[in-house]
Design a protein around this motif. Structure first.
Motif, short mmCIF file in Angstrom:
data_model
loop_
_atom_site.label_atom_id
_atom_site.label_comp_id
_atom_site.label_asym_id
_atom_site.label_seq_id
_atom_site.Cartn_x
_atom_site.Cartn_y
_atom_site.Cartn_z
N LEU A 179 0.84 -0.98 -0.06
CA LEU A 179 0.04 -0.21 -0.12
C LEU A 179 0.81 1.14 -0.02
N TYR A 180 0.74 2.02 -1.03
CA TYR A 180 1.64 3.04 -1.20
C TYR A 180 0.99 4.39 -0.15
N LEU A 181 1.72 5.08 0.54
CA LEU A 181 1.61 5.96 1.51
C LEU A 181 1.90 7.06 1.17
N ASN A 182 2.90 7.50 0.20
CA ASN A 182 2.99 8.70 -0.32
C ASN A 182 3.58 8.77 -1.67
N GLU A 183 3.80 9.86 -2.45
CA GLU A 183 4.08 9.69 -3.66
C GLU A 183 4.94 11.06 -4.00
N ASN A 184 5.27 11.91 -2.98
CA ASN A 184 5.85 13.19 -3.20
C ASN A 184 7.41 12.78 -3.08
N PHE A 185 7.95 11.81 -3.95
CA PHE A 185 9.31 11.52 -4.23
C PHE A 185 9.57 11.00 -5.83
N GLU A 186 10.82 11.01 -5.80
CA GLU A 186 11.00 10.42 -7.42
C GLU A 186 11.76 9.20 -7.34
N GLY A 187 11.68 8.33 -8.29
CA GLY A 187 11.98 7.11 -8.62
C GLY A 187 11.12 6.18 -7.59
N GLY A 188 11.70 5.04 -6.98
CA GLY A 188 10.98 4.17 -6.11
C GLY A 188 9.83 3.33 -6.98
N GLU A 189 10.06 3.09 -7.92
CA GLU A 189 8.75 2.28 -8.86
C GLU A 189 9.21 0.86 -8.25
N THR A 190 8.01 0.24 -8.05
CA THR A 190 8.02 -1.25 -8.01
C THR A 190 8.39 -2.08 -9.18
N PHE A 191 9.19 -2.75 -9.48
CA PHE A 191 9.51 -3.44 -11.01
C PHE A 191 9.29 -5.02 -10.80
N PHE A 192 8.88 -5.51 -12.07
CA PHE A 192 8.80 -6.89 -12.32
C PHE A 192 9.64 -7.34 -13.48
N ARG A 247 15.82 2.76 -7.35
CA ARG A 247 16.39 3.59 -6.39
C ARG A 247 15.47 4.84 -6.17
N VAL A 248 15.16 5.25 -5.26
CA VAL A 248 14.48 6.51 -4.74
C VAL A 248 15.53 7.74 -4.91
N THR A 249 15.18 8.60 -6.08
CA THR A 249 16.51 9.55 -6.50
C THR A 249 15.96 10.83 -5.87
N ARG A 250 14.73 11.16 -5.25
CA ARG A 250 14.55 12.28 -4.67
C ARG A 250 13.43 12.22 -3.56
N GLY A 251 13.66 12.70 -2.27
CA GLY A 251 12.69 12.42 -1.52
C GLY A 251 12.56 10.98 -0.58
N THR A 252 11.57 10.83 0.06
CA THR A 252 11.37 9.58 1.01
C THR A 252 10.19 8.83 0.36
N ARG A 253 10.23 7.58 0.44
CA ARG A 253 9.21 6.66 0.08
C ARG A 253 8.69 6.06 1.31
N TYR A 254 7.16 5.92 1.56
CA TYR A 254 6.65 5.26 2.68
C TYR A 254 5.67 4.17 2.12
N ARG A 278 6.70 -2.06 -14.55
CA ARG A 278 6.99 -0.85 -13.44
C ARG A 278 5.79 -0.22 -12.76
N ILE A 279 5.67 -0.05 -11.67
CA ILE A 279 4.59 0.63 -11.11
C ILE A 279 5.03 1.73 -10.30
N LEU A 280 4.49 2.89 -10.83
CA LEU A 280 4.77 4.32 -10.21
C LEU A 280 3.85 4.35 -8.85
N PRO A 281 4.30 4.61 -7.95
CA PRO A 281 3.55 4.64 -6.66
C PRO A 281 2.54 5.89 -6.59
N GLN A 282 1.40 5.50 -6.30
CA GLN A 282 0.40 6.52 -6.17
C GLN A 282 -0.25 6.57 -4.84
N VAL A 283 -0.39 7.31 -4.09
CA VAL A 283 -0.90 7.21 -2.84
C VAL A 283 -2.13 6.50 -2.62
#
Ligand SMILES: O=C(O)CCC(=O)C(=O)O
Ligand SMILES: [Fe+2]
Length: 159
Positions: A96-109, A137-144, A115-120
């Protein structure tokens, strides 16, 4: 959830920084032994909604929880491709993606490549023990995230 994570990782993360993961997760098993009932109740409620969604979407009859964790992915973190075999007999992994105010951090298969771009608020559920996946890789910000694992085998239910 994010505020709770940031405020309580020192309290509920592993008592000592053992490895890279020890201060990146808070497990529901840690909370059940301690005080923060509201967050535990919320995590449980989410977990049961997710089990309902998995039952309905994948048409499975029996599904049981193994673990639920709040996870922080600091800038620069990533997870190489893997399958989720940490718990025995995992049949579904869910994110469950809790935020989306970051860059990178896609879940990939890997296969099929996706690739799945996290959406809150979005939920990703898949057969994590079979399908190879990872986190870019999370390239900017923090992913939760709230990560969960489920089994169809009642003997492999989590703590
Ligand atoms: O956060 C994600 O997108 C996936 C995490 C994952 O695969 C795991 O923790 O096993
Ligand atoms: Fe995984």
């Amino acid at each position: 959830m994010i505020h709770f994570f940031d405020a309580n990782i020192e309290k509920y993360g592993s008592a000592h920084r053992q490895n890279e993961w020890s201060h990146r997760t808070i497990g529901d098993y840690a909370l059940s032994a301690k005080a923060d009932r509201d967050v535990l109740r919320l995590l449980n409620r989410v977990k049961f909604h997710v089990m309902d969604a998995i039952r309905e979407f994948f048409g499975v009859r029996f599904i049981y929880p193994q673990a639920s964790q709040l996870v922080i992915w600091p800038e620069g973190s990533e997870q190489p491709e893997h399958v989720d075999t940490y718990f025995p007999d995992t049949s579904f992994s869910a994110i469950l993606y809790l935020n989306e105010n970051f860059e990178g951090g896609e879940t990939f298969f890997i296969d099929p490549a996706h690739r799945i771009l996290p959406q809150v608020g979005a939920l990703l559920a898949f057969d994590g023990a079979t399908l190879e996946h990872g986190v870019g890789r999370v390239t900017r910000g923090t992913r939760y995230t709230n990560a969960m694992w489920f089994t169809g085998n009642i003997r492999s239910v989590g703590p």
